[in-house]
Design a protein around this motif. Structure first.
Motif, PDB file in Angstrom:
ATOM      1  N   LEU A 190       0.613  -1.107  -0.204  1.00  0.00           N
ATOM      2  CA  LEU A 190      -0.177  -0.181   0.389  1.00  0.00           C
ATOM      3  C   LEU A 190       0.584   1.144  -0.136  1.00  0.00           C
ATOM      4  CD1 LEU A 190      -2.222  -1.097   2.691  1.00  0.00           C
ATOM      5  CD2 LEU A 190      -2.750  -0.776   0.118  1.00  0.00           C
ATOM      6  N   ASP A 191       2.119   0.944   0.583  1.00  0.00           N
ATOM      7  CA  ASP A 191       2.611   2.481   0.681  1.00  0.00           C
ATOM      8  C   ASP A 191       3.385   2.314  -0.753  1.00  0.00           C
ATOM      9  OD1 ASP A 191       4.360   4.473   1.618  1.00  0.00           O
ATOM     10  OD2 ASP A 191       5.303   3.203   3.346  1.00  0.00           O
ATOM     11  N   VAL A 192       2.499   3.020  -2.156  1.00  0.00           N
ATOM     12  CA  VAL A 192       3.597   3.251  -3.124  1.00  0.00           C
ATOM     13  C   VAL A 192       3.363   4.665  -3.363  1.00  0.00           C
ATOM     14  CG1 VAL A 192       3.415   2.467  -5.941  1.00  0.00           C
ATOM     15  CG2 VAL A 192       3.381   0.805  -3.452  1.00  0.00           C
ATOM     16  N   GLU A 193       4.349   5.171  -3.830  1.00  0.00           N
ATOM     17  CA  GLU A 193       3.786   6.286  -4.628  1.00  0.00           C
ATOM     18  C   GLU A 193       2.462   6.725  -4.787  1.00  0.00           C
ATOM     19  OE1 GLU A 193       6.133  10.503  -6.287  1.00  0.00           O
ATOM     20  OE2 GLU A 193       7.561   8.952  -5.470  1.00  0.00           O
ATOM     21  N   GLY A 194       1.664   7.654  -5.038  1.00  0.00           N
ATOM     22  CA  GLY A 194       0.417   7.737  -5.423  1.00  0.00           C
ATOM     23  C   GLY A 194      -0.627   7.004  -5.254  1.00  0.00           C
ATOM     24  N   GLN A 195      -0.652   5.968  -3.877  1.00  0.00           N
ATOM     25  CA  GLN A 195      -1.414   4.822  -3.900  1.00  0.00           C
ATOM     26  C   GLN A 195      -1.514   5.007  -2.403  1.00  0.00           C
ATOM     27  OE1 GLN A 195      -1.263   0.936  -5.830  1.00  0.00           O
ATOM     28  NE2 GLN A 195      -0.253   1.900  -7.834  1.00  0.00           N
ATOM     29  N   VAL A 196      -0.701   5.566  -1.372  1.00  0.00           N
ATOM     30  CA  VAL A 196      -0.943   5.616   0.068  1.00  0.00           C
ATOM     31  C   VAL A 196      -1.542   6.098   0.319  1.00  0.00           C
ATOM     32  CG1 VAL A 196       0.106   6.725   1.845  1.00  0.00           C
ATOM     33  CG2 VAL A 196       1.242   5.864   0.272  1.00  0.00           C
ATOM     34  N   PRO A 197      -2.811   5.078   1.140  1.00  0.00           N
ATOM     35  CA  PRO A 197      -3.622   5.677   2.146  1.00  0.00           C
ATOM     36  C   PRO A 197      -4.138   7.156   2.306  1.00  0.00           C
ATOM     37  CG  PRO A 197      -3.667   3.657   3.119  1.00  0.00           C
ATOM     38  CD  PRO A 197      -2.068   3.994   1.850  1.00  0.00           C
ATOM     39  N   ARG A 204       8.602   5.337   7.868  1.00  0.00           N
ATOM     40  CA  ARG A 204       8.925   4.897   5.969  1.00  0.00           C
ATOM     41  C   ARG A 204       8.413   6.428   5.320  1.00  0.00           C
ATOM     42  NH1 ARG A 204      10.085   0.809   7.756  1.00  0.00           N
ATOM     43  NH2 ARG A 204       9.601  -1.039   7.510  1.00  0.00           N
ATOM     44  N   PRO A 205       8.925   6.326   4.028  1.00  0.00           N
ATOM     45  CA  PRO A 205      10.517   5.758   4.067  1.00  0.00           C
ATOM     46  C   PRO A 205      11.281   5.610   4.708  1.00  0.00           C
ATOM     47  CG  PRO A 205      10.248   7.636   2.565  1.00  0.00           C
ATOM     48  CD  PRO A 205       9.697   7.664   3.428  1.00  0.00           C
ATOM     49  N   TYR A 206      11.881   3.815   5.001  1.00  0.00           N
ATOM     50  CA  TYR A 206      13.163   3.637   6.212  1.00  0.00           C
ATOM     51  C   TYR A 206      14.104   4.749   5.558  1.00  0.00           C
ATOM     52  CZ  TYR A 206      16.263   1.234   9.000  1.00  0.00           C
ATOM     53  OH  TYR A 206      16.964   0.983  10.367  1.00  0.00           O
ATOM     54  N   GLY A 207      14.836   5.225   6.920  1.00  0.00           N
ATOM     55  CA  GLY A 207      15.877   6.034   7.294  1.00  0.00           C
ATOM     56  C   GLY A 207      15.195   7.956   6.701  1.00  0.00           C
TER      57      GLY A 207
END
Length: 188
Positions: free
Chosen positions: A52-59, A99-102
């Motif tokens: 779900l943690d994809v650019e443009g698709q994050v809830p 997220r994103p990690y770091g």
């Protein structure tokens, strides 16, 4: 002098939660120039899933949390203890904000943890798990601002923490130490 913005994340979703009442009391103790906002909506965030943690698709609920954490100068986490650990809703918030990690919104964020439970243990296991998760996520945990409230079912059954002078004094000290950490970070 600019306003210091603290964001309170409460690990109990119950409207009448004592942890929520502690957050409300903490907000009342905020000194001039400090605003504490209780975050609403932790229960609306889906469990963290990298799919779900994809650019443009994050809830949208996760985007809102990340934006609120980014906008805050520091965080105040209030955690009950569920089965010997922190509530899933609070761990989920840490996961999304890491997220994103770091480079997540938690990175370097001064954070204080307040734990409270009905047991005399004062949710110290939950506190320890929160500190560990926050540290791995990149937050700067302000240990000297930590608080532990035990037997809250007895202590606050008939009174709001804001009517308890000792609780207010402890919360005010915790908020002060967190604000000092925020200011030290901004001056560094």
């Amino acid at each position: 002098m600019s306003q210091t913005r603290l964001l309170a994340l409460v690990g109990s979703l119950r409207a009448a939660s004592i942890n929520r009442r502690l957050a409300e009391a903490a907000a009342q103790t905020a000194p001039e120039g400090v605003e504490i906002t209780l975050y609403e909506g932790l229960g609306d965030i889906p469990f963290y899933n990298e799919d779900l943690d994809v650019e443009g698709q994050v809830p949208a609920a996760a985007v809102a949390l990340r934006a609120a954490v980014t906008a805050a100068d520091g965080l105040l986490l209030l955690t009950p203890e569920y089965n010997g650990t922190l509530p899933a809703v609070l761990k989920n918030a840490i996961d999304w904000a890491s997220r994103p990690y770091g480079a997540g919104s938690l990175k370097g964020k001064p954070t204080a943890v307040v734990s409270a439970s009905i047991s005399s243990n004062a949710a110290k296991w939950s506190h320890g798990d929160a500190v560990k998760a926050l540290g791995v996520a990149g937050a700067t945990v302000v240990e000297e601002a930590s608080l532990h409230f035990g037997t809250i079912g007895q202590r606050f059954v008939e009174t709001h923490p804001s009517d308890d002078a000792e609780a207010l004094t402890q919360l005010a000290a915790s908020v002060r130490l967190l604000v000092e950490s925020v200011k030290a970070k901004s001056n560094a």
